[in-house]
Write a protein that holds these residues in place. Structure first.
Motif, PDB file in Angstrom:
ATOM      1  N   VAL A 143       0.817  -1.138  -0.075  1.00  0.00           N
ATOM      2  CA  VAL A 143       0.151   0.026   0.195  1.00  0.00           C
ATOM      3  C   VAL A 143       0.924   1.324   0.025  1.00  0.00           C
ATOM      4  CG1 VAL A 143      -1.589   1.347   1.159  1.00  0.00           C
ATOM      5  CG2 VAL A 143      -1.772  -1.160   1.191  1.00  0.00           C
ATOM      6  N   ILE A 144       0.607   2.125  -1.093  1.00  0.00           N
ATOM      7  CA  ILE A 144       1.217   3.534  -1.152  1.00  0.00           C
ATOM      8  C   ILE A 144       0.206   4.350  -0.650  1.00  0.00           C
ATOM      9  CG2 ILE A 144       2.486   5.185  -2.456  1.00  0.00           C
ATOM     10  CD1 ILE A 144       3.400   2.864  -4.247  1.00  0.00           C
ATOM     11  N   GLN A 145       0.597   4.946   0.699  1.00  0.00           N
ATOM     12  CA  GLN A 145      -0.380   6.139   1.039  1.00  0.00           C
ATOM     13  C   GLN A 145       0.561   7.546   0.967  1.00  0.00           C
ATOM     14  OE1 GLN A 145      -1.110   6.186   5.476  1.00  0.00           O
ATOM     15  NE2 GLN A 145      -0.988   8.480   5.326  1.00  0.00           N
ATOM     16  N   MET A 146       0.006   8.213  -0.026  1.00  0.00           N
ATOM     17  CA  MET A 146       0.505   9.427  -0.411  1.00  0.00           C
ATOM     18  C   MET A 146       0.075  10.396   0.690  1.00  0.00           C
ATOM     19  SD  MET A 146      -0.859   9.393  -4.414  1.00  0.00           S
ATOM     20  CE  MET A 146       0.275  11.029  -4.744  1.00  0.00           C
ATOM     21  N   ARG A 147       0.907  11.310   1.019  1.00  0.00           N
ATOM     22  CA  ARG A 147       0.888  12.348   2.036  1.00  0.00           C
ATOM     23  C   ARG A 147       0.044  13.302   1.401  1.00  0.00           C
ATOM     24  NH1 ARG A 147       3.336  11.643   6.826  1.00  0.00           N
ATOM     25  NH2 ARG A 147       5.655  10.603   6.711  1.00  0.00           N
ATOM     26  N   GLY A 148      -0.934  14.132   2.073  1.00  0.00           N
ATOM     27  CA  GLY A 148      -1.674  15.376   1.622  1.00  0.00           C
ATOM     28  C   GLY A 148      -0.541  16.522   1.432  1.00  0.00           C
ATOM     29  N   SER A 149      -1.165  17.664   1.034  1.00  0.00           N
ATOM     30  CA  SER A 149      -0.093  18.520   0.937  1.00  0.00           C
ATOM     31  C   SER A 149      -0.145  19.594   1.849  1.00  0.00           C
ATOM     32  CB  SER A 149      -1.262  19.680  -0.394  1.00  0.00           C
ATOM     33  OG  SER A 149      -2.332  19.725   0.017  1.00  0.00           O
ATOM     34  N   TRP A 150       0.624  20.509   2.166  1.00  0.00           N
ATOM     35  CA  TRP A 150       1.090  21.131   2.697  1.00  0.00           C
ATOM     36  C   TRP A 150       2.074  20.372   4.241  1.00  0.00           C
ATOM     37  CZ3 TRP A 150       1.242  26.350   2.760  1.00  0.00           C
ATOM     38  CH2 TRP A 150       0.397  27.169   1.795  1.00  0.00           C
ATOM     39  N   TYR A 191       9.760   1.722  -8.242  1.00  0.00           N
ATOM     40  CA  TYR A 191      10.855   1.322  -6.980  1.00  0.00           C
ATOM     41  C   TYR A 191      10.266   0.366  -5.881  1.00  0.00           C
ATOM     42  CZ  TYR A 191      13.307   2.167  -2.359  1.00  0.00           C
ATOM     43  OH  TYR A 191      13.779   2.213  -1.260  1.00  0.00           O
ATOM     44  N   ILE A 192       9.157   0.788  -5.497  1.00  0.00           N
ATOM     45  CA  ILE A 192       8.404  -0.223  -4.612  1.00  0.00           C
ATOM     46  C   ILE A 192       8.151  -1.738  -5.069  1.00  0.00           C
ATOM     47  CG2 ILE A 192       6.508  -0.638  -3.030  1.00  0.00           C
ATOM     48  CD1 ILE A 192       8.301   1.486  -1.899  1.00  0.00           C
ATOM     49  N   ARG A 193       7.801  -1.590  -6.374  1.00  0.00           N
ATOM     50  CA  ARG A 193       7.622  -3.023  -7.011  1.00  0.00           C
ATOM     51  C   ARG A 193       8.859  -3.651  -7.243  1.00  0.00           C
ATOM     52  NH1 ARG A 193       6.102  -2.666 -12.584  1.00  0.00           N
ATOM     53  NH2 ARG A 193       5.531  -4.789 -12.372  1.00  0.00           N
ATOM     54  N   GLN A 194       9.967  -3.043  -7.493  1.00  0.00           N
ATOM     55  CA  GLN A 194      11.143  -3.739  -7.626  1.00  0.00           C
ATOM     56  C   GLN A 194      11.767  -4.375  -5.984  1.00  0.00           C
ATOM     57  OE1 GLN A 194      13.920  -1.173  -9.557  1.00  0.00           O
ATOM     58  NE2 GLN A 194      12.794  -1.218 -11.447  1.00  0.00           N
ATOM     59  N   ARG A 195      11.554  -3.491  -5.110  1.00  0.00           N
ATOM     60  CA  ARG A 195      11.964  -3.535  -3.769  1.00  0.00           C
ATOM     61  C   ARG A 195      11.367  -4.779  -3.258  1.00  0.00           C
ATOM     62  NH1 ARG A 195      12.721   0.817   1.034  1.00  0.00           N
ATOM     63  NH2 ARG A 195      13.180  -0.817   2.718  1.00  0.00           N
ATOM     64  N   ASN A 240       3.727  -3.881   5.372  1.00  0.00           N
ATOM     65  CA  ASN A 240       3.255  -3.882   3.999  1.00  0.00           C
ATOM     66  C   ASN A 240       2.694  -2.358   3.373  1.00  0.00           C
ATOM     67  OD1 ASN A 240       3.545  -5.349   1.423  1.00  0.00           O
ATOM     68  ND2 ASN A 240       1.328  -5.957   1.659  1.00  0.00           N
ATOM     69  N   ARG A 241       2.976  -1.409   4.186  1.00  0.00           N
ATOM     70  CA  ARG A 241       2.387  -0.283   3.773  1.00  0.00           C
ATOM     71  C   ARG A 241       3.637   0.959   3.791  1.00  0.00           C
ATOM     72  NH1 ARG A 241      -2.975  -0.428   7.382  1.00  0.00           N
ATOM     73  NH2 ARG A 241      -4.100  -1.780   5.933  1.00  0.00           N
ATOM     74  N   VAL A 242       3.713   1.681   2.889  1.00  0.00           N
ATOM     75  CA  VAL A 242       4.886   2.760   2.498  1.00  0.00           C
ATOM     76  C   VAL A 242       4.322   4.131   2.434  1.00  0.00           C
ATOM     77  CG1 VAL A 242       4.817   2.155   0.200  1.00  0.00           C
ATOM     78  CG2 VAL A 242       6.924   2.968   1.484  1.00  0.00           C
ATOM     79  N   ILE A 243       5.096   5.202   2.805  1.00  0.00           N
ATOM     80  CA  ILE A 243       4.556   6.549   2.458  1.00  0.00           C
ATOM     81  C   ILE A 243       5.370   7.024   1.108  1.00  0.00           C
ATOM     82  CG2 ILE A 243       4.987   8.889   3.394  1.00  0.00           C
ATOM     83  CD1 ILE A 243       3.193   7.218   5.060  1.00  0.00           C
ATOM     84  N   PHE A 244       4.472   7.907   0.358  1.00  0.00           N
ATOM     85  CA  PHE A 244       5.008   8.788  -0.621  1.00  0.00           C
ATOM     86  C   PHE A 244       4.826  10.252  -0.197  1.00  0.00           C
ATOM     87  CE2 PHE A 244       4.437  10.713  -4.949  1.00  0.00           C
ATOM     88  CZ  PHE A 244       5.736  10.808  -5.234  1.00  0.00           C
ATOM     89  N   GLY A 267      -4.710   8.103  -2.408  1.00  0.00           N
ATOM     90  CA  GLY A 267      -4.634   9.493  -2.534  1.00  0.00           C
ATOM     91  C   GLY A 267      -5.332  10.363  -1.209  1.00  0.00           C
ATOM     92  N   ILE A 268      -4.627  11.062  -0.508  1.00  0.00           N
ATOM     93  CA  ILE A 268      -5.241  11.866   0.590  1.00  0.00           C
ATOM     94  C   ILE A 268      -5.425  13.454   0.455  1.00  0.00           C
ATOM     95  CG2 ILE A 268      -5.014  12.287   3.137  1.00  0.00           C
ATOM     96  CD1 ILE A 268      -3.921   9.574   3.626  1.00  0.00           C
ATOM     97  N   SER A 269      -6.634  13.930   0.554  1.00  0.00           N
ATOM     98  CA  SER A 269      -6.612  15.482   0.472  1.00  0.00           C
ATOM     99  C   SER A 269      -6.019  16.059  -0.919  1.00  0.00           C
ATOM    100  CB  SER A 269      -5.962  16.045   1.696  1.00  0.00           C
ATOM    101  OG  SER A 269      -6.145  17.322   1.769  1.00  0.00           O
ATOM    102  N   GLY A 270      -4.797  16.777  -0.748  1.00  0.00           N
ATOM    103  CA  GLY A 270      -4.241  17.406  -2.131  1.00  0.00           C
ATOM    104  C   GLY A 270      -3.672  16.606  -2.975  1.00  0.00           C
ATOM    105  N   SER A 271      -3.273  15.183  -2.453  1.00  0.00           N
ATOM    106  CA  SER A 271      -2.587  14.185  -3.406  1.00  0.00           C
ATOM    107  C   SER A 271      -3.642  13.467  -4.162  1.00  0.00           C
ATOM    108  CB  SER A 271      -1.717  13.034  -2.431  1.00  0.00           C
ATOM    109  OG  SER A 271      -2.878  12.265  -1.534  1.00  0.00           O
TER     110      SER A 271
END
Length: 496
Positions: A42-49, A158-162, A133-137, A172-176
């Motif tokens: 799971v790629i969790q995208m940070r929001g903006s700001w 990168y995450i798929r290869q790793r 199994n979760r990672v931040i972007f 995608g959260i908020s501004g992401s």
């Protein structure tokens, strides 16, 4: 009158900094086959700001933007600026406010072409740290979402290869949400098992639409119900101010005071726009992605005024708005026909009270109608009448138990979930809903209730509605009389 003008403008600008619409029915959308996607990262995208850093992946990253700087900014407004106001030195107060904004945002400013003045790569912190199994972007939220989508694509590979995973899940959260939508536009869904748009701003928000068109005001109705005052101070300002706001609001005094203040307002805000907000905030292409499509052209006229020096910036902005913002339904239809998609939305609060028409269903930051890709919403503090029927009869009841939301007009009515009493600042992707969503082979509202309520932070339960009693009816009648009295109080203003 001049004193009132300056005090009002300073308060309004401070409120704006904290903030930093009829719906047409959608055609039926073909939905792809579900599968258990919980085995994929799971790629969790940070929001903006979020915080921004140089050398974010190194052992010694350099912080160039700190979100906590907002606290210092507001502390400066409370201390230094108020001291100038008490001394009746309003010019010094405005100068001080502009300087505080530059101190906070100046280090990450962008030029007239929408390019960073810092040449090194800037990103948030935390990329690559895999936990359960979760990672931040984290990404540079200042830049155009299409540019950030390129960064996201590289990160997905990168995450798929790793991990050796064939696919990834993305939240995608908020501004992401804009970045996720841009990524799916550019690269499709072959590497994606599921996509979640969580309290997302992919269609923009009225707050930034009004801010970008210089069309704002203090909404007395929203101010009396706002939950955002606590952001102004580490003290419990919300708790201190709310009784006084309610006392002034119910008989109509708050509306009258704000109307007079608006009549008295002058050029202070123009200075703040021209000397701080435009050269700092609105040189960032990412900020323009918060502007709804209906406000976009007016915003360019209001802020950039056709000046040729902004031609390269406008070219970037136009590309995003034409290829992504105006095509969001088509992009979503395509991906929903092939992968598992979920949309999470909050409602039950007004927008932050710094724009006209803030009394709409929202999570305090994003309009519910935008975040949900088209839900029909009753006005805040109102319900659909008893005779109301959902606009699209698809064989499933999409009207919320509190009769505030008709989800039948959403682009994906079977895959859009609503949380009442949900603040924008609370994230709901790792709640029980998300774990269910990943594992479910039927990730629709038939498998998980479409309408829930946040009973405490990140705790959700069934949306329960209390029956109306004669006491409620009597109270509603009393409030109606007070509102009628407000119109009598405001009537003289129409003659000024």
């Amino acid at each position: 009158m001049n004193c009132m003008k300056r005090l009002f403008c300073l308060a309004l600008v401070a409120a704006l900094l904290v903030c930093c619409v009829p719906v047409t029915a959608h055609a039926e959308v073909e939905v792809g086959t579900d599968e258990d996607t919980s085995m994929y990262p799971v790629i969790q995208m940070r929001g903006s700001w979020t915080n921004l850093m140089l050398d974010a992946e190194s052992a010694n990253p350099q912080l160039v933007f700190n979100l906590d700087g907002m606290e210092a900014l507001l502390a400066g407004i409370q201390d230094e600026l108020l001291a100038d106001v008490k001394a009746l030195d309003f010019d010094a107060a405005v100068d001080g406010l502009i300087r505080l904004i530059w101190d906070w945002m100046g280090p990450i400013r962008m030029d007239e072409n929408g390019e960073s003045i810092i040449q090194e790569e800037i990103r948030g912190y935390g990329n690559g740290l895999i936990n359960n199994n979760r990672v931040i972007f984290s990404y540079d939220w200042r830049q155009d979402p299409l540019d950030s989508a390129v960064d996201l694509h590289e990160y997905v590979q990168y995450i798929r290869q790793r991990t050796g995973a064939e696919k990834v899940n993305i939240v995608g959260i908020s501004g992401s949400g804009q970045v996720l939508l841009s990524y799916l536009k550019l690269y499709g869904y072959d590497d994606v098992a599921s996509a979640v748009f969580n309290i997302s701003m992919q269609q923009g928000t009225t707050l930034f639409g009004k801010l970008a068109t210089r069309d704002f005001s203090i909404d007395a109705d929203a101010l009396s119900k706002t939950t955002t005052l606590g952001m102004f101070s580490q003290e419990n300002l919300q708790e201190l101010a709310q009784p006084w706001l309610s006392l002034a609001y119910e008989p109509g005094l708050l509306s009258v005071l704000l109307k007079f203040a608006l009549l008295a307002s002058g050029g202070v805000l123009d200075r703040v726009y021209d000397e701080a907000l435009i050269p700092l905030l609105f040189m960032m292409p990412g900020i323009w992605s918060y502007v709804p499509a209906k406000d976009y052209e007016a915003a360019k006229r209001a802020l950039l005024k056709g000046d040729p020096k902004y031609d390269k910036l406008v070219k970037k902005l136009d590309r995003y708005h034409s290829e992504v913002m105006e095509e969001h339904d088509e992009i979503m239809r395509d991906i929903a026909a092939h992968i598992k998609v979920g949309v999470r939305v909050g409602y039950g609060f007004p927008l932050a009270p710094v724009v006209k028409g803030a009394m709409v269903q929202s999570d305090t930051m994003v309009d519910t109608v935008y975040a949900s890709f088209g839900a029909t919403c009753a006005p805040l503090d109102s319900k659909f009448p008893t005779w109301y029927k959902q606009k699209i009869d698809d064989g499933h009841d999409h009207i919320s138990p509190d009769r505030m939301i008709d989800a039948s007009t959403c682009l994906l009515p079977e895959r859009t979930w609503f949380a009442y009493n949900h603040y924008h600042h609370n994230q709901i992707d790792y709640s029980g809903w998300y774990d269910w969503f990943l594992r479910s082979d039927n990730a629709t509202v038939e498998g998980y209730p479409q309408f829930t309520a946040m009973t405490e932070t990140d705790v959700y339960g069934p949306l329960e509605v209390k029956p109306t009693t004669w006491v409620d009816t009597l109270a509603a009648a009393g409030l109606w009389l007070l509102k009628a009295w407000r119109w009598l109080l405001l009537l003289p203003l129409f003659w000024i």
